[in-house]
Design a protein around this motif. Structure first.
Motif, mmCIF file in Angstrom:
data_model
loop_
_atom_site.group_PDB
_atom_site.id
_atom_site.type_symbol
_atom_site.label_atom_id
_atom_site.label_comp_id
_atom_site.label_asym_id
_atom_site.label_seq_id
_atom_site.Cartn_x
_atom_site.Cartn_y
_atom_site.Cartn_z
ATOM 1 N N GLU A 166 -3.753 17.331 5.401
ATOM 2 C CA GLU A 166 -4.728 15.617 4.220
ATOM 3 C C GLU A 166 -5.225 14.961 4.470
ATOM 4 N N THR A 167 -4.907 14.832 6.076
ATOM 5 C CA THR A 167 -5.675 13.792 6.410
ATOM 6 C C THR A 167 -7.292 14.234 6.674
ATOM 7 N N LEU A 168 -7.460 15.537 7.212
ATOM 8 C CA LEU A 168 -8.527 16.064 7.489
ATOM 9 C C LEU A 168 -8.735 16.863 6.287
ATOM 10 N N CYS A 169 -8.668 16.653 5.023
ATOM 11 C CA CYS A 169 -8.781 17.169 4.277
ATOM 12 C C CYS A 169 -9.285 15.982 3.326
ATOM 13 N N GLU A 170 -9.653 14.754 3.483
ATOM 14 C CA GLU A 170 -9.661 14.009 2.641
ATOM 15 C C GLU A 170 -11.042 13.189 3.748
ATOM 16 N N ARG A 171 -10.394 13.317 4.951
ATOM 17 C CA ARG A 171 -12.112 13.217 5.807
ATOM 18 C C ARG A 171 -12.894 13.601 5.424
ATOM 19 N N ILE A 172 -12.678 14.887 5.353
ATOM 20 C CA ILE A 172 -14.235 15.631 5.077
ATOM 21 C C ILE A 172 -14.487 15.499 3.796
ATOM 22 N N LEU A 173 -13.538 15.291 2.584
ATOM 23 C CA LEU A 173 -13.977 15.099 1.549
ATOM 24 C C LEU A 173 -14.672 13.821 1.102
ATOM 25 N N THR A 174 -14.333 12.928 1.479
ATOM 26 C CA THR A 174 -15.454 11.364 1.130
ATOM 27 C C THR A 174 -16.432 11.154 2.514
ATOM 28 N N SER A 175 -16.141 11.634 3.929
ATOM 29 C CA SER A 175 -17.081 11.590 4.557
ATOM 30 C C SER A 175 -17.081 10.508 5.068
ATOM 31 N N ASP A 176 -15.695 9.624 5.794
ATOM 32 C CA ASP A 176 -15.441 8.166 6.301
ATOM 33 C C ASP A 176 -13.937 8.198 6.571
ATOM 34 N N THR A 177 -14.553 7.043 7.406
ATOM 35 C CA THR A 177 -12.630 6.322 8.127
ATOM 36 C C THR A 177 -11.746 6.011 6.876
ATOM 37 N N SER A 178 -12.715 4.975 6.818
ATOM 38 C CA SER A 178 -12.006 3.916 5.610
ATOM 39 C C SER A 178 -11.965 3.641 4.622
ATOM 40 N N LYS A 179 -12.980 5.401 4.525
ATOM 41 C CA LYS A 179 -12.208 5.289 2.661
ATOM 42 C C LYS A 179 -10.979 6.306 2.646
ATOM 43 N N THR A 180 -11.076 6.821 3.622
ATOM 44 C CA THR A 180 -10.065 8.457 3.687
ATOM 45 C C THR A 180 -8.299 6.646 4.320
ATOM 46 N N ALA A 181 -8.701 6.462 4.604
ATOM 47 C CA ALA A 181 -7.266 5.499 5.409
ATOM 48 C C ALA A 181 -7.238 4.331 3.524
ATOM 49 N N GLU A 182 -8.283 4.157 2.738
ATOM 50 C CA GLU A 182 -8.248 3.820 1.741
ATOM 51 C C GLU A 182 -7.371 4.656 0.512
ATOM 52 N N LYS A 183 -8.018 5.968 1.026
ATOM 53 C CA LYS A 183 -7.043 6.637 -0.504
ATOM 54 C C LYS A 183 -5.874 6.809 0.006
ATOM 55 N N MET A 184 -5.698 7.039 0.983
ATOM 56 C CA MET A 184 -4.179 7.209 2.025
ATOM 57 C C MET A 184 -3.241 6.441 2.060
ATOM 58 N N GLY A 185 -3.684 4.655 1.838
ATOM 59 C CA GLY A 185 -3.065 4.000 1.833
ATOM 60 C C GLY A 185 -2.243 3.720 3.727
ATOM 61 N N ILE A 186 -3.087 3.758 4.388
ATOM 62 C CA ILE A 186 -3.011 3.693 6.242
ATOM 63 C C ILE A 186 -4.068 3.130 6.521
ATOM 64 N N SER A 187 -3.830 2.935 8.153
ATOM 65 C CA SER A 187 -5.002 1.688 8.310
ATOM 66 C C SER A 187 -5.919 2.983 8.749
ATOM 67 N N VAL A 188 -7.119 2.389 9.241
ATOM 68 C CA VAL A 188 -7.820 3.291 9.941
ATOM 69 C C VAL A 188 -7.188 3.928 10.860
ATOM 70 N N SER A 189 -7.319 3.013 12.243
ATOM 71 C CA SER A 189 -6.291 3.328 13.235
ATOM 72 C C SER A 189 -5.367 4.234 13.234
ATOM 73 N N GLY A 190 -5.012 4.294 12.179
ATOM 74 C CA GLY A 190 -3.830 5.629 11.845
ATOM 75 C C GLY A 190 -4.454 6.867 11.881
ATOM 76 N N VAL A 191 -5.688 6.373 10.900
ATOM 77 C CA VAL A 191 -6.500 7.468 10.244
ATOM 78 C C VAL A 191 -6.960 8.554 12.187
ATOM 79 N N ASN A 192 -7.771 7.435 12.820
ATOM 80 C CA ASN A 192 -8.072 7.929 13.482
ATOM 81 C C ASN A 192 -7.329 8.454 14.794
ATOM 82 N N GLN A 193 -6.168 8.180 14.910
ATOM 83 C CA GLN A 193 -5.104 9.384 15.909
ATOM 84 C C GLN A 193 -4.205 10.401 15.683
#
Length: 217
Positions: A166-193
């Protein structure tokens, strides 16, 4: 030049009728998102568990295939009686690159080399779920190189959890880690990890390499 994608759900018989209905609706939503995001994209569900897509820009196909695979793998059936293979593999996917004779949405027709290639390629994957991502094109040298990267990326996805997909899918769709974190309700560092654990650096390079090869066709 076009790219076609043929995809089917691995072990769809392990899903209950209710889960298949839920998955079908999830797939329809994904195809709608892809149509808005990628110019010249048309996707359809031919049967309850089989997808066909066509793209006028073949360089988008690898990215679209990853979105489809991770979108389905992020789906967690609530009442599957034996969904281990589904949970691991999600979709078999084949990309075919070639010309098209007919693309007619009004008549619901796709006809041409690209869709023939993806259809034939996916038929060879039946019964070989772990090899569930393949590419077919007329240039054998390019095909071999792209097949290597698709196999390696596929192995990373096979081993990924639903949440990672799910995280990878959102990252590709948003093309932005911050937007991915916001949409998934987690931290940017959490997305990056999560992306690091999944092997995002390699996947990103695979996307770039595929685009480089296919943009020259």
């Amino acid at each position: 030049m076009y790219a076609a994608i043929s995809a089917d759900v691995v072990s769809s018989t392990s899903l209950s009728r209710e889960s298949m209905i839920e998955l079908n609706e999830k797939l329809k939503k994904c195809l709608s998102i892809l149509e808005r995001r990628y110019q010249g994209f048309w996707g359809r569900i031919v049967r309850g568990d089989f997808i066909e897509c066509i793209m006028s820009q073949p360089e988008d196909a690898f990215e679209v295939a990853l979105i489809l695979k991770t979108w389905v793998k992020s789906f967690e059936p609530s009442d599957a009686h034996d969904a281990k293979r589904f949970n691991r593999y999600g979709l078999r996917i084949a990309i075919g690159i070639g010309e098209m004779k007919t693309i007619d949405r009004a008549l619901d027709m796709m006809d041409g080399d690209a869709i023939y290639r993806s259809g034939r390629a996916i038929s060879k994957l039946v019964g070989r779920a772990k090899y569930s991502f393949t590419i077919s094109m007329s240039n054998s040298e390019h095909e071999q190189a792209l097949q290597v990267i698709s196999t390696l990326v596929n192995q990373l996805l096979n081993n990924a959890t639903a949440r990672k997909c799910e995280t990878l899918c959102e990252r590709i769709l948003t093309s932005d880690t911050s937007k991915t974190a916001e949409k998934m309700g987690i931290s940017v560092s959490g997305v990056n990890q999560t992306l690091k654990d999944l092997g995002w650096s390699g996947i990103e390079q695979a996307i770039i390499y595929y685009r480089k090869i296919t943009s020259k066709l």
